[in-house]
Write a protein that holds these residues in place. Structure first.
Motif, short mmCIF file in Angstrom:
data_model
loop_
_atom_site.label_atom_id
_atom_site.label_comp_id
_atom_site.label_asym_id
_atom_site.label_seq_id
_atom_site.Cartn_x
_atom_site.Cartn_y
_atom_site.Cartn_z
N GLN A 140 7.85 42.06 4.27
CA GLN A 140 6.83 41.76 3.16
C GLN A 140 6.05 40.35 3.06
OE1 GLN A 140 9.58 42.29 0.29
NE2 GLN A 140 8.36 43.26 -1.37
N ARG A 141 7.24 39.71 3.63
CA ARG A 141 6.59 37.73 2.84
C ARG A 141 6.10 37.45 4.03
NH1 ARG A 141 7.45 38.54 -1.99
NH2 ARG A 141 9.86 38.49 -2.77
N TYR A 142 5.82 37.61 5.12
CA TYR A 142 5.60 37.16 6.06
C TYR A 142 4.53 38.12 7.30
CZ TYR A 142 8.60 33.11 6.89
OH TYR A 142 9.16 32.01 6.68
N GLY A 143 4.61 39.34 6.38
CA GLY A 143 3.60 40.00 7.65
C GLY A 143 4.14 40.63 8.95
N TYR A 144 4.69 40.15 9.41
CA TYR A 144 4.85 40.20 10.58
C TYR A 144 5.40 42.09 10.50
CZ TYR A 144 7.01 35.31 10.95
OH TYR A 144 6.62 33.91 11.19
N GLN A 145 5.01 42.24 12.31
CA GLN A 145 5.58 43.86 12.80
C GLN A 145 7.05 43.86 13.13
OE1 GLN A 145 3.16 45.99 13.13
NE2 GLN A 145 1.68 44.41 12.13
N LYS A 146 7.40 44.78 12.98
CA LYS A 146 8.56 45.63 12.81
C LYS A 146 9.80 45.38 14.09
CE LYS A 146 12.11 49.24 11.24
NZ LYS A 146 12.11 48.64 10.01
N ASP A 147 9.29 45.37 15.80
CA ASP A 147 9.28 44.45 16.47
C ASP A 147 10.09 43.13 16.80
OD1 ASP A 147 7.00 44.56 16.61
OD2 ASP A 147 7.20 45.06 19.38
N GLN A 148 8.65 42.19 16.38
CA GLN A 148 8.51 40.85 15.94
C GLN A 148 9.68 39.90 15.04
OE1 GLN A 148 5.56 39.05 14.24
NE2 GLN A 148 5.29 36.96 15.12
N ILE A 149 10.10 41.27 14.41
CA ILE A 149 11.21 40.63 13.09
C ILE A 149 12.87 41.08 13.77
CG2 ILE A 149 12.26 41.48 11.15
CD1 ILE A 149 9.70 41.59 9.96
N LYS A 150 12.87 42.15 13.99
CA LYS A 150 13.67 42.23 15.08
C LYS A 150 13.88 41.04 16.05
CE LYS A 150 14.48 47.04 14.52
NZ LYS A 150 15.71 46.82 13.76
N LYS A 151 13.10 40.50 16.89
CA LYS A 151 13.28 39.50 17.65
C LYS A 151 13.44 38.10 16.90
CE LYS A 151 10.95 37.31 21.58
NZ LYS A 151 12.15 36.27 21.73
N GLU A 152 12.63 37.77 16.17
CA GLU A 152 13.50 36.78 15.24
C GLU A 152 14.94 36.73 14.64
OE1 GLU A 152 11.00 34.96 12.94
OE2 GLU A 152 9.01 34.87 13.09
N VAL A 153 14.74 37.77 14.20
CA VAL A 153 16.04 37.58 13.81
C VAL A 153 17.34 37.38 14.38
CG1 VAL A 153 18.12 38.99 12.17
CG2 VAL A 153 15.54 39.41 11.45
N ASP A 154 17.29 38.22 15.42
CA ASP A 154 18.40 38.18 16.50
C ASP A 154 18.08 36.69 17.29
OD1 ASP A 154 18.68 41.15 16.71
OD2 ASP A 154 17.31 41.74 18.73
N ASP A 155 16.97 36.06 17.72
CA ASP A 155 17.20 34.79 18.45
C ASP A 155 17.61 33.76 17.31
OD1 ASP A 155 15.40 35.31 20.05
OD2 ASP A 155 13.73 35.08 19.59
N TRP A 156 17.39 34.01 15.61
CA TRP A 156 18.45 32.96 14.99
C TRP A 156 19.98 33.15 15.43
CZ3 TRP A 156 20.78 34.97 10.61
CH2 TRP A 156 21.02 33.73 9.92
N TYR A 157 20.39 34.59 14.68
CA TYR A 157 21.63 34.55 14.85
C TYR A 157 22.31 34.38 16.34
CZ TYR A 157 25.16 37.83 15.20
OH TYR A 157 27.16 38.09 15.16
N LYS A 165 17.76 30.52 4.74
CA LYS A 165 15.86 29.75 4.24
C LYS A 165 15.54 28.34 4.68
CE LYS A 165 14.63 28.76 -0.49
NZ LYS A 165 14.37 29.83 -1.59
N GLU A 166 16.47 27.79 5.56
CA GLU A 166 15.72 27.06 6.50
C GLU A 166 14.69 27.42 7.16
OE1 GLU A 166 19.04 23.95 7.71
OE2 GLU A 166 19.67 23.54 6.07
N GLN A 167 15.27 28.32 7.71
CA GLN A 167 14.41 29.08 9.04
C GLN A 167 13.61 30.17 8.18
OE1 GLN A 167 15.18 29.07 11.46
NE2 GLN A 167 14.05 30.85 12.29
N TRP A 168 13.04 30.99 7.26
CA TRP A 168 13.01 31.31 6.88
C TRP A 168 12.29 30.84 5.71
CZ3 TRP A 168 16.22 34.60 9.49
CH2 TRP A 168 15.51 35.14 10.52
#
Length: 69
Positions: free
Chosen positions: A45-62, A18-21
């Motif tokens: 759904q919430r941010y309208g990001y492309q799938k590859d951008q989401i995967k990168k963000e989640v990987d970076d956060w993880y 929740k802090e991150q997103w």
């Protein structure tokens, strides 16, 4: 990447998510329940990001998290 750590510790981790997103609601977090695919879908759904951008963000956060052993 061992996403099972996220699923197994979801109650503790969802605050960090929740802090991150901040656009994710508490209901979203409950629905995600630690599942990566659900998280990525809600972010899309919430941010309208492309799938590859989401995967990168989640990987970076993880990668920035410190995980209990």
């Amino acid at each position: 990447m061992d996403w099972n750590r996220v699923e197994g510790n979801w109650k503790q981790i969802k605050g960090k998510v929740k802090e991150q997103w901040g656009k994710l609601s508490d209901d979203d977090l409950d629905q995600i329940a630690g599942k990566r695919e659900q998280l990525e879908g809600k972010l899309q759904q919430r941010y309208g990001y492309q799938k590859d951008q989401i995967k990168k963000e989640v990987d970076d956060w993880y990668g920035t998290q410190s995980w209990p052993d």
